[in-house]
Design a protein around this motif. Structure first.
Motif, PDB file in Angstrom:
ATOM      1  N   THR A  53      -1.488  -1.654   3.001  1.00 40.63           N
ATOM      2  CA  THR A  53      -0.827  -2.560   3.937  1.00 40.63           C
ATOM      3  C   THR A  53       0.108  -3.501   3.184  1.00 40.63           C
ATOM      4  OG1 THR A  53      -2.717  -4.061   3.770  1.00 40.63           O
ATOM      5  CG2 THR A  53      -2.743  -2.460   5.573  1.00 40.63           C
ATOM      6  N   ASP A  54       0.926  -4.237   3.908  1.00 40.86           N
ATOM      7  CA  ASP A  54       1.938  -5.101   3.288  1.00 40.86           C
ATOM      8  C   ASP A  54       1.326  -6.177   2.401  1.00 40.86           C
ATOM      9  OD1 ASP A  54       4.066  -3.774   4.361  1.00 40.86           O
ATOM     10  OD2 ASP A  54       4.207  -5.046   6.143  1.00 40.86           O
ATOM     11  N   ASP A  55       0.139  -6.668   2.768  1.00 41.42           N
ATOM     12  CA  ASP A  55      -0.459  -7.755   1.987  1.00 41.42           C
ATOM     13  C   ASP A  55      -1.294  -7.243   0.805  1.00 41.42           C
ATOM     14  OD1 ASP A  55      -2.409  -6.564   3.469  1.00 41.42           O
ATOM     15  OD2 ASP A  55      -3.337  -8.427   4.186  1.00 41.42           O
ATOM     16  N   HIS A 238       2.608  -5.609  -5.810  1.00 38.49           N
ATOM     17  CA  HIS A 238       2.657  -5.854  -4.369  1.00 38.49           C
ATOM     18  C   HIS A 238       3.213  -4.627  -3.654  1.00 38.49           C
ATOM     19  CE1 HIS A 238       1.552 -10.066  -4.720  1.00 38.49           C
ATOM     20  NE2 HIS A 238       2.419 -10.183  -5.714  1.00 38.49           N
ATOM     21  N   LYS A 240       4.378  -4.320  -0.731  1.00 36.39           N
ATOM     22  CA  LYS A 240       5.586  -4.589   0.053  1.00 36.39           C
ATOM     23  C   LYS A 240       6.859  -4.382  -0.764  1.00 36.39           C
ATOM     24  CE  LYS A 240       5.416  -9.551  -0.933  1.00 36.39           C
ATOM     25  NZ  LYS A 240       5.301 -10.907  -0.340  1.00 36.39           N
ATOM     26  N   PRO A 244       9.844   2.175   0.940  1.00 36.11           N
ATOM     27  CA  PRO A 244       9.087   2.643   2.113  1.00 36.11           C
ATOM     28  C   PRO A 244       8.834   4.149   2.114  1.00 36.11           C
ATOM     29  CG  PRO A 244      10.716   1.031   2.783  1.00 36.11           C
ATOM     30  CD  PRO A 244      10.981   1.305   1.333  1.00 36.11           C
ATOM     31  N   ARG A 247       6.084   4.990  -0.262  1.00 35.38           N
ATOM     32  CA  ARG A 247       4.820   4.504   0.315  1.00 35.38           C
ATOM     33  C   ARG A 247       4.290   5.453   1.381  1.00 35.38           C
ATOM     34  NH1 ARG A 247       4.727  -1.539   2.849  1.00 35.38           N
ATOM     35  NH2 ARG A 247       2.863  -1.397   4.145  1.00 35.38           N
TER      36      ARG A 247
END
Length: 470
Positions: A53-55, A238, A240, A244, A247
């Protein structure tokens, strides 16, 4: 160590990443860690799986950008991650990081030893390459092709000698012809493994036999992770900051390799390996590669033969001890003749168990382990002799301390045992050991008078009572 000991009987899955140095092997392993820990958490709490996830911030295996190597030798993540398979069985998953196979600071022999050892012990060997599968990458697989040939030619065939090989092509640039992911990777691999007359013979042989000696070969094509990852000191783990597309492809590839439906335990010589056995296997394989020359296929074969013999010898010894335990059960001492008869009987059974183990590799390995088994059985016999001898003393002491009310030295002799005690006293007085009874630190004369007192006391009491009544 405490974690491994608590799950010593769990089947183990070993995921290894190998390939050229400074090409992101440790970086890739941290995505595996992130997925496995989140999968374990979701299985424990019976909740949906969410990962990458982004976090999220990656951590675990140390990695960095640059030209200097960051991993030396072989590293294992510090704890097994317990994952429930689709069948309900709990697997202990180990992640393995390896030194680069083309490290300029190491010899070719050292690089190939690390590569060979990681491939032998892993359930899944991920061959991490960049941009393309070069000829030299396939050439380094020639060792396993030769070992596979030898293993398949053995009288006892355990099936294919290797489990899963996965080519992970990083920073793939030819997306116009092959799409990213598994589908494009499958087509790309088929093209790479094609043979033609211009190729050297050894390369053609490797291409032709890889599928024959590995249970499964896959290929995944991954895009570049993003230039922020490549910039030195700029990427802090990180998610984020990842590209993309990279990912999304990882979120497809990692579950396909490590998901509950796809995990397979390590198999050696046709048997599932537990955490406890894996420790022994590491030692044996490492010892077989401990030398100044390149690891030889015969060395790998002999290491496997030794593992088979070690397991057979262990089973034989356990069977011997169980049989001897049954034969020597009880509190009474056995005669030496009966003890030796039991030893011969269960010893022959143990040797027959060892002899039935599959015969592969060098006969010298079987001979040395057979000698070790015979030494262990003889050592166990000496232990059973000592235990049997202890029953001699214990039996005599128990008889002398039988219930009774004699006032001499606080020792009572029950009337039912008095005849046996009398016989033992007379025998010991004559200097003969009999009936499993030996002398103890009490005077034989004292024992005789105690026995005489117990027998004559009622007679004297009856005579005294008659005199009083008169």
């Amino acid at each position: 160590m405490m974690i491994i000991l608590s799950i010593e009987h769990s089947s183990v899955v070993v995921i290894s990443v190998a390939g050229a140095f400074r090409k992101g092997k440790s970086f890739l392993l941290n995505f595996f860690l992130e997925y496995l820990y989140n999968l374990h958490k979701s299985q424990q709490s019976d909740s949906s799986l969410e990962w990458l996830t982004d976090d999220c911030q990656l951590h675990g295996f140390h990695w960095r950008a640059g030209v200097k190597r960051d991993t030396v030798g072989i590293w294992l993540w510090g704890e097994p991650i317990m994952i429930e398979s689709v069948t309900g069985e709990m697997f202990a998953v180990l992640l393995m990081d390896t030194q680069g196979t083309f490290d300029n600071n190491s010899t070719y022999q050292q690089c190939m030893t690390v590569f060979a050892l990681s491939t032998i012990v892993s359930s899944v060997q991920i061959y991490n390459v960049v941009d393309n599968i070069q000829e030299d990458a396939l050439q380094h697989l020639s060792l396993f092709v030769e070992y596979g040939r030898m293993a398949m030619e053995q009288p006892h065939n355990f099936g294919k000698p290797f489990q899963q090989l996965v080519f992970c092509v990083r920073d793939f640039k030819n997306q116009e012809e092959y799409e990213f992911g598994e589908n494009g990777g499958t087509d790309f691999l088929e093209n790479v493994l094609q043979t033609n007359p211009e190729q050297p013979e050894e390369i053609k042989v490797v291409r032709e036999l890889l599928r024959e000696y590995f249970e499964d070969i896959q290929c995944y094509l991954l895009p570049h992770p993003g230039y922020k990852v490549a910039e030195r000191q700029s990427f802090r783990g990180h998610v984020k900051d990842l590209r993309p597309l990279f990912r999304e492809e990882l979120k497809k590839m990692v579950p396909n390799l490590l998901g509950p439906h796809n995990l397979k335990p390590k198999i050696v010589n046709g048997k599932t390996v537990t955490c406890r056995k894996m420790m022994q296997y590491f030692k044996e394989y490492a010892a077989s590669f401990d030398g100044e020359t390149l690891p030889q296929p015969q060395s790998i074969l002999n290491a496997n033969a030794k593992l088979i013999c070690i397991e057979a010898a262990h089973e034989a010894k356990v069977n011997y001890c169980r049989g001897m335990d049954r034969s020597t059960y009880g509190t009474r001492m056995m005669s030496e003749k009966k003890l030796l008869e039991a030893h011969i009987k269960h010893g022959i059974t143990a040797l027959n168990i060892y002899d039935k183990c599959p015969k592969i590799g060098s006969n010298e390995v079987r001979r040395l382990l057979l000698e070790k088994l015979q030494e262990d059985i003889n050592a166990e016999l000496e232990r059973y002799k000592r235990l049997n001898e202890a029953k001699r003393v214990t039996g005599c002491a128990s008889a002398m301390l039988a219930c009774g009310d004699s006032v001499f030295l606080g020792i009572g002799l029950g009337s039912a045992a008095s005849g046996a005690i009398a016989g033992a006293v007379l025998t010991l007085q004559a200097g003969v050991v009999s009936l499993g009874i030996v002398a103890i630190p009490i005077s034989l004369t004292t024992l005789f008078f105690i026995w005489a007192y117990v027998w004559t006391k009622p007679c004297f009491e009856r005579i005294t009572n008659k005199n009083k009544t008169r």
